[in-house]
Design a protein around this motif. Sequence first.
Motif, PDB file in Angstrom:
ATOM      1  N   VAL A  51       4.791  -0.891   4.173  1.00 12.72           N
ATOM      2  CA  VAL A  51       4.247   0.176   3.328  1.00 12.72           C
ATOM      3  C   VAL A  51       4.032   1.402   4.202  1.00 12.72           C
ATOM      4  O   VAL A  51       3.036   1.493   4.916  1.00 12.72           O
ATOM      5  CB  VAL A  51       2.914  -0.253   2.675  1.00 12.72           C
ATOM      6  N   ASP A 108       3.166   4.489   3.567  1.00 11.40           N
ATOM      7  CA  ASP A 108       2.064   5.374   3.192  1.00 11.40           C
ATOM      8  C   ASP A 108       0.724   4.726   3.554  1.00 11.40           C
ATOM      9  O   ASP A 108       0.407   3.627   3.089  1.00 11.40           O
ATOM     10  CB  ASP A 108       2.129   5.645   1.687  1.00 11.40           C
ATOM     11  N   LYS A 149      -2.385   5.513   2.751  1.00 14.36           N
ATOM     12  CA  LYS A 149      -3.294   5.338   1.624  1.00 14.36           C
ATOM     13  C   LYS A 149      -2.920   4.093   0.827  1.00 14.36           C
ATOM     14  O   LYS A 149      -3.802   3.310   0.421  1.00 14.36           O
ATOM     15  CB  LYS A 149      -3.258   6.572   0.724  1.00 14.36           C
ATOM     16  N   GLN A 150      -1.635   3.871   0.630  1.00 17.21           N
ATOM     17  CA  GLN A 150      -1.193   2.676  -0.081  1.00 17.21           C
ATOM     18  C   GLN A 150      -1.473   1.420   0.732  1.00 17.21           C
ATOM     19  O   GLN A 150      -1.811   0.364   0.169  1.00 17.21           O
ATOM     20  CB  GLN A 150       0.292   2.799  -0.413  1.00 17.21           C
ATOM     21  N   GLN A 151      -1.350   1.504   2.050  1.00 15.51           N
ATOM     22  CA  GLN A 151      -1.714   0.365   2.895  1.00 15.51           C
ATOM     23  C   GLN A 151      -3.144  -0.083   2.633  1.00 15.51           C
ATOM     24  O   GLN A 151      -3.433  -1.282   2.564  1.00 15.51           O
ATOM     25  CB  GLN A 151      -1.550   0.718   4.374  1.00 15.51           C
ATOM     26  N   GLU A 172      -4.732   0.074  -0.013  1.00 17.11           N
ATOM     27  CA  GLU A 172      -4.820  -0.609  -1.295  1.00 17.11           C
ATOM     28  C   GLU A 172      -4.314  -2.050  -1.197  1.00 17.11           C
ATOM     29  O   GLU A 172      -4.829  -2.942  -1.864  1.00 17.11           O
ATOM     30  CB  GLU A 172      -4.016   0.156  -2.352  1.00 17.11           C
ATOM     31  N   ALA A 189       5.531  -1.671  -4.550  1.00 19.72           N
ATOM     32  CA  ALA A 189       5.401  -0.542  -5.467  1.00 19.72           C
ATOM     33  C   ALA A 189       4.069  -0.517  -6.200  1.00 19.72           C
ATOM     34  O   ALA A 189       3.893   0.292  -7.122  1.00 19.72           O
ATOM     35  CB  ALA A 189       6.538  -0.583  -6.496  1.00 19.72           C
ATOM     36  N   GLY A 190       3.139  -1.365  -5.826  1.00 22.91           N
ATOM     37  CA  GLY A 190       1.844  -1.386  -6.481  1.00 22.91           C
ATOM     38  C   GLY A 190       1.092  -2.651  -6.143  1.00 22.91           C
ATOM     39  O   GLY A 190       1.556  -3.479  -5.343  1.00 22.91           O
ATOM     40  N   THR A 220      -1.693  -1.920 -10.858  1.00 25.14           N
ATOM     41  CA  THR A 220      -1.870  -0.521 -10.467  1.00 25.14           C
ATOM     42  C   THR A 220      -0.638  -0.092  -9.689  1.00 25.14           C
ATOM     43  O   THR A 220      -0.496  -0.406  -8.502  1.00 25.14           O
ATOM     44  CB  THR A 220      -3.128  -0.348  -9.596  1.00 25.14           C
ATOM     45  N   PRO A 221       0.303   0.588 -10.338  1.00 25.55           N
ATOM     46  CA  PRO A 221       1.519   1.013  -9.619  1.00 25.55           C
ATOM     47  C   PRO A 221       1.215   2.193  -8.706  1.00 25.55           C
ATOM     48  O   PRO A 221       0.293   2.976  -8.948  1.00 25.55           O
ATOM     49  CB  PRO A 221       2.467   1.408 -10.745  1.00 25.55           C
ATOM     50  N   PHE A 222       1.996   2.318  -7.645  1.00 21.87           N
ATOM     51  CA  PHE A 222       1.842   3.442  -6.725  1.00 21.87           C
ATOM     52  C   PHE A 222       2.513   4.710  -7.247  1.00 21.87           C
ATOM     53  O   PHE A 222       2.258   5.804  -6.766  1.00 21.87           O
ATOM     54  CB  PHE A 222       2.416   3.084  -5.353  1.00 21.87           C
ATOM     55  N   GLY A 223       3.367   4.562  -8.221  1.00 28.08           N
ATOM     56  CA  GLY A 223       4.049   5.704  -8.825  1.00 28.08           C
ATOM     57  C   GLY A 223       4.377   5.363 -10.260  1.00 28.08           C
ATOM     58  O   GLY A 223       3.927   4.349 -10.799  1.00 28.08           O
TER      59      GLY A 223
END
Length: 363
Positions: free
Chosen positions: A286, A288, A290-292, A294, A312-313, A329-332
């Motif tokens: 991952v 990103d 911020k996504q890490q 999550e 992707a989420g 909760t998708p990332f996009g």
Amino acid sequence: MLDVDRGQAMAYRVAALGLGTRGRKRPADLAVLDLGVQEYTPDSARVALAARTTAALDDDRLIMVWATRGAPHLHRRADLPTLAAQLWPVSDADATARITSGQIPEGMKLGLAAFVATADAFREVVTETMPRGEVSTQVSARVPRSLTYDCRACGARHIAGTVFQHAGLAGGVQVESRGRDAMLGPIPDWPGRPEANQGIGELITAYLRLLGPAAPAAVAKYLGSATAELRTVWPDGLAQVRVDGRTVWLPEDRVAALRKAAPVPGVRLLPPMDALLQARDRDVLVPDRKQQREVWRVLGNPGAVLFDGEIAGVWRAKLGAKRVELTVTPFGGLSASARKALEAEAAAVARARAVPDATVRYT
């Protein structure tokens, strides 16, 4: 030297871990069992298996033990004596790194002696199925006092969890059940604890075959060891490759597979601490940050949505009597077709949780 980007490394791992085309292999025959499948939340190991096979998820060739980092994992019964020798510390420094804890500042300095004393205590105590708490009490009474601490929560002095669970496999202990009524039992026909590490090179190679290419630091973090100790036992038969310019290692016979790796289309719902998520070079999984945060939380990791070979989420589940409710909760943004594929994949989670239906909502 082969030079690839993180996307290609990710594609290699997805395929190596059996997350491409779902087949009908029985669980014990899946490649991921070379590292084991961690049970992080109830039935998460079954969800990991369901992401990889349509075969029945119960397999009497599998058994749950405290393995890598002392965490509960499903492993092949036939592999356990070899695994115990592979996981036995290679040195006092390695042992200390694995059991480092503020609860036992002096005890962790015992190094290998801490593993020997605890494994031998397990062997003496666990001769039949017993509650985990009772095992802890009896083992605590048999190990050096420096390995125990005063627990305010239960008002007793008992062995630190880092030592307790790291030494369980060497002591011939299986995890029969978890949770409030956790039970432990003896592994049948256990040959005894290892006298020394044997096969650490094969274990490192297994990590690199499934979660490579990677560097010694990533493998050390996965094992809970120190990078300097892993460098002393770094195996032969590895090729150097580059991922986004960083030099990393992969078994020589897997370089061609890395060169040809391409993203696999489709959706998989991976449980928290799925083998793919265990890789310690998280920037590859991952990019990103911020996504890490999550995906890998301080407490209570969610599952991860794998879509077309990328994370992707995240998702969480609530189990009811007749269905499991998934919150994704998708990332996009997700297209209508992607949502349809994800909702179809939710059936695999329902199968693993032994309920007939699954529903999905998005946040």
